[in-house]
Design a protein around this motif. Sequence first.
Motif, PDB file in Angstrom:
ATOM      1  N   ILE A   1      -2.363   0.799  -1.005  1.00  0.00           N
ATOM      2  CA  ILE A   1      -3.411   1.356  -0.099  1.00  0.00           C
ATOM      3  C   ILE A   1      -4.125   0.053   0.700  1.00  0.00           C
ATOM      4  O   ILE A   1      -4.676   0.371   1.774  1.00  0.00           O
ATOM      5  N   TYR A   2      -4.108  -0.967  -0.019  1.00  0.00           N
ATOM      6  CA  TYR A   2      -4.914  -2.285   0.651  1.00  0.00           C
ATOM      7  C   TYR A   2      -3.943  -3.253   1.149  1.00  0.00           C
ATOM      8  O   TYR A   2      -4.277  -4.512   1.665  1.00  0.00           O
ATOM      9  N   LEU A   3      -2.573  -2.749   1.580  1.00  0.00           N
ATOM     10  CA  LEU A   3      -1.615  -3.710   2.070  1.00  0.00           C
ATOM     11  C   LEU A   3      -2.258  -4.233   3.475  1.00  0.00           C
ATOM     12  O   LEU A   3      -2.052  -5.573   3.789  1.00  0.00           O
ATOM     13  N   ALA A   4      -2.460  -3.361   4.212  1.00  0.00           N
ATOM     14  CA  ALA A   4      -2.834  -3.766   5.636  1.00  0.00           C
ATOM     15  C   ALA A   4      -3.975  -4.864   5.624  1.00  0.00           C
ATOM     16  O   ALA A   4      -3.854  -5.792   6.621  1.00  0.00           O
TER      17      ALA A   4
ATOM     18  N   TYR B   1      -7.650   3.701   7.569  1.00  0.00           N
ATOM     19  CA  TYR B   1      -6.921   4.683   6.693  1.00  0.00           C
ATOM     20  C   TYR B   1      -7.198   4.258   5.223  1.00  0.00           C
ATOM     21  O   TYR B   1      -7.378   4.873   4.126  1.00  0.00           O
ATOM     22  N   THR B   2      -7.434   3.050   5.072  1.00  0.00           N
ATOM     23  CA  THR B   2      -7.968   2.592   3.430  1.00  0.00           C
ATOM     24  C   THR B   2      -9.154   3.480   3.168  1.00  0.00           C
ATOM     25  O   THR B   2      -9.255   3.673   2.093  1.00  0.00           O
ATOM     26  N   GLU B   3     -10.095   3.284   4.098  1.00  0.00           N
ATOM     27  CA  GLU B   3     -11.195   4.161   3.801  1.00  0.00           C
ATOM     28  C   GLU B   3     -10.903   5.725   3.583  1.00  0.00           C
ATOM     29  O   GLU B   3     -11.764   6.304   2.825  1.00  0.00           O
ATOM     30  N   LYS B   4     -10.186   6.194   4.363  1.00  0.00           N
ATOM     31  CA  LYS B   4      -9.760   7.643   4.140  1.00  0.00           C
ATOM     32  C   LYS B   4      -9.202   8.000   2.705  1.00  0.00           C
ATOM     33  O   LYS B   4      -9.477   9.008   2.277  1.00  0.00           O
ATOM     34  N   VAL B   5      -8.079   7.010   2.498  1.00  0.00           N
ATOM     35  CA  VAL B   5      -7.740   7.188   1.060  1.00  0.00           C
ATOM     36  C   VAL B   5      -8.818   7.058  -0.063  1.00  0.00           C
ATOM     37  O   VAL B   5      -8.871   7.595  -1.087  1.00  0.00           O
TER      38      VAL B   5
ATOM     39  N   GLY C   1      -1.752   9.393 -10.357  1.00  0.00           N
ATOM     40  CA  GLY C   1      -2.003   7.918  -9.935  1.00  0.00           C
ATOM     41  C   GLY C   1      -2.439   7.862  -8.379  1.00  0.00           C
ATOM     42  O   GLY C   1      -3.256   8.561  -7.806  1.00  0.00           O
ATOM     43  N   SER C   2      -1.912   6.869  -7.781  1.00  0.00           N
ATOM     44  CA  SER C   2      -2.115   6.532  -6.129  1.00  0.00           C
ATOM     45  C   SER C   2      -1.294   7.628  -5.319  1.00  0.00           C
ATOM     46  O   SER C   2      -1.838   7.484  -4.049  1.00  0.00           O
ATOM     47  N   LEU C   3      -0.489   8.450  -5.850  1.00  0.00           N
ATOM     48  CA  LEU C   3       0.160   9.135  -4.954  1.00  0.00           C
ATOM     49  C   LEU C   3      -0.533  10.092  -4.184  1.00  0.00           C
ATOM     50  O   LEU C   3      -0.498  10.460  -2.799  1.00  0.00           O
TER      51      LEU C   3
END
Length: 350
Positions: A152-155, A244-248, A265-267
């Motif tokens: 999720i935080y990759l970018a 998109y991080t904030e959206k997730v 989990g994260s899915l």
Amino acid sequence: MVFWSFTTTYKVVVLLLSLLSLLQPLTSIRLGLVRLPLPDLPSFREAPAFRNGIGCGSSEADRINVAMTLDVNYLRGTMAAVLSMLQHSTCPENLAFYFLSAHKSPKLFTSIRSTFPYLNMTIYRFDSNRVRGKISKSIRQALDQPLNYARIYLADTIPKNVRRVIYLDSDLVVVDDIAKLWGVDMEGKIVAAPEYCHANFSLYFTKEFWQDPVLSKTFKGRNPCYFNTGVMVMDVDKWRKEKYTEKVEKWMAVQKQRKRIYHLGSLPPFLLVLAGNIKAVDHRWNQHGLGGDNLEGKCRSLHPGPISLLHWSGKGKPWLRLDSRKPCIVDHLWAPYDLYRSSRHFFEEY
């Protein structure tokens, strides 16, 4: 009279050093080409050097970015995944690896570098505190680990000049040229991945979600299908710009603070934001589910059709089942990429 050759003496010295390592930890003993195991980390054989074929470019535009997480418990899988990509790539020297680790340990870096001396790679520390207070308990403990949410935080973690990346889980092997996946036309989408529209999408969310008059309209105007977040081509430049991080994270907050709307989990947060709005790629790029279900990890057979990537998603991992001598048939497809050097193999070499 017995004469000792240099080779015999060399083997005896190596044997004594390896026995000594069982009595006290060794941090950095090196004898010729012998690399003794690092404390708390498995030992791996050195992979061969892979060189570019004819026609491979060497410019920035020719680089293929691959991101993975680094977890000690999955390190054996990571090594096999990297080897599989290099082995099947026409231009292996063009691969650039970005590893995310909760602990930026020199020992971890040394372990990878000694296994892949020629690998173009960088390790970035993922700050677990970014997600620790946002995780809700799922049906399997492994899914609750902070590193499982790193994608999720990759970018935000890798360099800003990296605009596109292939994200891969550590429990897979690639049996085709990864450049084919890299070359997919994103058609303006944030994520490209195989879609599985035959799956019962509603099962990924709770009754409370579907009965809520507001939440149940989340997918209105979309045709949502399941996709596995362990294999994704990501436009990380667009991900950053459109936040998109904030959206997730918004959906993670709903799950944590308001009501339980999913179990896995994260899915599910990815599905809530992106399902029905991704670029679908051929199913051959994620033959997933080979680890069985999330509770028992029972054996599963391959799906029909061509295969470019084998993915042991689910509870069962091939290296654990092989070590227990209770492997599934599909686990033998992973074994040729295993660089793990067990104590038995170590002594056989000498």
